[in-house]
Design an enzyme around this catalytic site. Structure first.
Site, PDB file in Angstrom:
ATOM      1  N   GLU A  10      94.890 -13.621 -42.023  1.00  0.00           N
ATOM      2  CA  GLU A  10      96.082 -12.857 -41.586  1.00  0.00           C
ATOM      3  C   GLU A  10      97.189 -14.301 -41.394  1.00  0.00           C
ATOM      4  O   GLU A  10      96.828 -15.788 -41.041  1.00  0.00           O
ATOM      5  CB  GLU A  10      96.531 -11.844 -40.076  1.00  0.00           C
ATOM      6  CG  GLU A  10      96.443 -10.639 -41.324  1.00  0.00           C
ATOM      7  CD  GLU A  10      97.473 -10.076 -40.937  1.00  0.00           C
ATOM      8  OE1 GLU A  10      98.656 -10.692 -40.247  1.00  0.00           O
ATOM      9  OE2 GLU A  10      97.641  -8.857 -40.669  1.00  0.00           O
ATOM     10  N   ARG A  93      95.032  -5.774 -28.479  1.00  0.00           N
ATOM     11  CA  ARG A  93      95.694  -7.146 -28.448  1.00  0.00           C
ATOM     12  C   ARG A  93      96.857  -7.858 -29.429  1.00  0.00           C
ATOM     13  O   ARG A  93      97.728  -6.703 -29.558  1.00  0.00           O
ATOM     14  CB  ARG A  93      94.426  -7.218 -29.563  1.00  0.00           C
ATOM     15  CG  ARG A  93      94.489  -7.491 -30.540  1.00  0.00           C
ATOM     16  CD  ARG A  93      93.844  -7.741 -31.861  1.00  0.00           C
ATOM     17  NE  ARG A  93      93.288  -6.695 -33.070  1.00  0.00           N
ATOM     18  CZ  ARG A  93      94.354  -6.833 -33.855  1.00  0.00           C
ATOM     19  NH1 ARG A  93      95.098  -8.063 -34.038  1.00  0.00           N
ATOM     20  NH2 ARG A  93      94.252  -6.144 -35.619  1.00  0.00           N
ATOM     21  N   ASN A  95      99.073  -8.494 -31.773  1.00  0.00           N
ATOM     22  CA  ASN A  95      98.988  -8.696 -33.976  1.00  0.00           C
ATOM     23  C   ASN A  95     100.219 -10.115 -34.309  1.00  0.00           C
ATOM     24  O   ASN A  95     100.130 -10.999 -33.566  1.00  0.00           O
ATOM     25  CB  ASN A  95      99.652  -7.781 -34.146  1.00  0.00           C
ATOM     26  CG  ASN A  95      98.716  -7.299 -35.463  1.00  0.00           C
ATOM     27  OD1 ASN A  95      97.278  -7.511 -35.940  1.00  0.00           O
ATOM     28  ND2 ASN A  95      99.430  -6.596 -36.919  1.00  0.00           N
ATOM     29  N   GLU A 113      91.345   0.125 -32.805  1.00  0.00           N
ATOM     30  CA  GLU A 113      90.622   1.720 -33.086  1.00  0.00           C
ATOM     31  C   GLU A 113      89.486   1.892 -32.234  1.00  0.00           C
ATOM     32  O   GLU A 113      89.122   0.868 -31.810  1.00  0.00           O
ATOM     33  CB  GLU A 113      90.094   1.414 -34.464  1.00  0.00           C
ATOM     34  CG  GLU A 113      91.370   1.619 -35.756  1.00  0.00           C
ATOM     35  CD  GLU A 113      90.983   1.731 -37.001  1.00  0.00           C
ATOM     36  OE1 GLU A 113      89.352   1.133 -36.907  1.00  0.00           O
ATOM     37  OE2 GLU A 113      91.353   1.730 -37.493  1.00  0.00           O
ATOM     38  N   ASN A 146     103.966  -5.662 -36.022  1.00  0.00           N
ATOM     39  CA  ASN A 146     103.275  -6.339 -37.840  1.00  0.00           C
ATOM     40  C   ASN A 146     104.756  -6.631 -37.903  1.00  0.00           C
ATOM     41  O   ASN A 146     105.251  -7.697 -37.391  1.00  0.00           O
ATOM     42  CB  ASN A 146     103.118  -5.591 -38.417  1.00  0.00           C
ATOM     43  CG  ASN A 146     101.374  -5.808 -39.359  1.00  0.00           C
ATOM     44  OD1 ASN A 146     101.595  -7.426 -39.411  1.00  0.00           O
ATOM     45  ND2 ASN A 146     100.926  -4.946 -39.491  1.00  0.00           N
ATOM     46  N   ASP A 196     101.935  -4.464 -43.537  1.00  0.00           N
ATOM     47  CA  ASP A 196     101.686  -5.328 -43.020  1.00  0.00           C
ATOM     48  C   ASP A 196     102.317  -6.820 -42.651  1.00  0.00           C
ATOM     49  O   ASP A 196     103.682  -6.693 -42.198  1.00  0.00           O
ATOM     50  CB  ASP A 196     100.492  -5.962 -43.700  1.00  0.00           C
ATOM     51  CG  ASP A 196      99.219  -6.807 -42.284  1.00  0.00           C
ATOM     52  OD1 ASP A 196      99.980  -6.643 -41.488  1.00  0.00           O
ATOM     53  OD2 ASP A 196      97.900  -5.965 -42.426  1.00  0.00           O
TER      54      ASP A 196
END
Length: 291
Positions: A10, A93, A95, A113, A146, A196
């Site tokens: 990422e 958390r 991102n 999740e 995101n 994303d």
């Protein structure tokens, strides 16, 4: 170009001063740096999932890991916490994140999740870390904060909340760093799956990575229309940035986490990093966190 596989690659950032691509592997809790000259990947392990990395003016990086902002000194591998947030949300958390045109670091949170496909809704937020280390909350009740970027004239902020399957545009005050007045810019089509990471090119068009859609798409913010699609050889495409000596190359990260064994066997490129050339458009250098 990077064969070393990432569980959740990422937040790619081209670092001109190192002639390297910096990125994170969120689920492996690593900040990585790849040199196209030596083809070597170096990494620094951190003590929590690291959602984003950005360049610091004075060298090293600012990172968002767990629910805190921190500095990473690459040479000593030391991580120095700046600020802890959301301590009332142990399942959250950080991102994706990026630095704005005035050197402020924007990064958002999300709920992890609790089981495959199961997460608490509307637990995320978007924060701005100022150069004096103060923080403001810009958005609340997000699902998965995101991709983000700013228009070339610095008057618009673009943001993705992944579970809205959309890109939104906000008015942006470059002097205060505040955002306001959200409006829907583009809603993804079914085959594009979930948006994303995102970046902007020198023509002011947005490039959005489509996780589980195996592509990046180019969107015109003026018309709200998709104008280009580039398909990639693995489904879990996570983010993109421009880089290389003239910013004419696009680097695209991907993930293999989330694929079952049968799918993984058919996806030899899952988790690798790709370079797209010949797009005919360039990107702009990343901003530096101003402290």
């Amino acid at each position: 170009v990077v064969k070393e596989k990432n569980r959740m690659g990422e937040c790619p950032v081209w670092e001109e001063r190192e002639n390297a691509l910096v990125y994170v592997d969120i689920n492996s809790q690593k900040v990585c740096r790849w040199s196209p000259i030596t083809n070597e990947v170096q990494s620094v392990s951190v003590d929590a999932r690291v959602g984003s990395v950005a360049l610091r003016q004075c060298g090293g990086y600012v990172i968002a890991l767990g629910t805190r902002f921190a500095f990473l000194d690459w040479d000593t591998q030391a991580v120095t916490t700046i600020l802890e947030l959301e301590q009332d949300k142990p399942n959250n958390r950080f991102n994706d994140g990026k630095v704005d045109p005035k050197g402020r670091f924007f990064a958002g949170t999300m709920a992890e999740e609790t089981a495959p496909g199961v997460r608490a809704r509307r637990q995320g937020a978007l924060y701005t870390l100022f150069p004096d280390h103060s923080v403001i909350k810009q958005l609340d009740q997000l699902d998965i904060s995101n991709g983000l970027d700013w228009s070339l004239d610095h008057r618009t902020f673009f943001h993705i909340d992944s579970l809205s399957y959309a890109v939104h545009a906000f008015s942006y005050d470059v002097h205060t760093g505040k955002i306001a007045c959200p409006k829907l810019l583009y809603h993804l089509e079914k085959e594009e799956q979930m948006p994303d990471g995102m970046c902007i090119d020198t023509e002011g068009k947005l490039w959005v990575a489509c996780i589980d859609g195996g592509r990046v798409i180019r969107i015109d913010p003026e018309t709200g229309k998709r104008i280009q699609t580039v398909r990639l050889p693995t489904p879990r495409i996570t983010s993109c940035c421009f880089g290389g000596k003239d910013y004419s190359e696009m680097y695209v990260t991907s993930a293999y986490d989330g694929l079952d064994e049968a799918t993984l066997a058919k996806e030899p490129h899952a988790g690798e990093i790709f370079k797209i050339t010949g797009l005919g458009v360039k990107g702009i250098p990343q901003n530096f966190y101003a402290a």
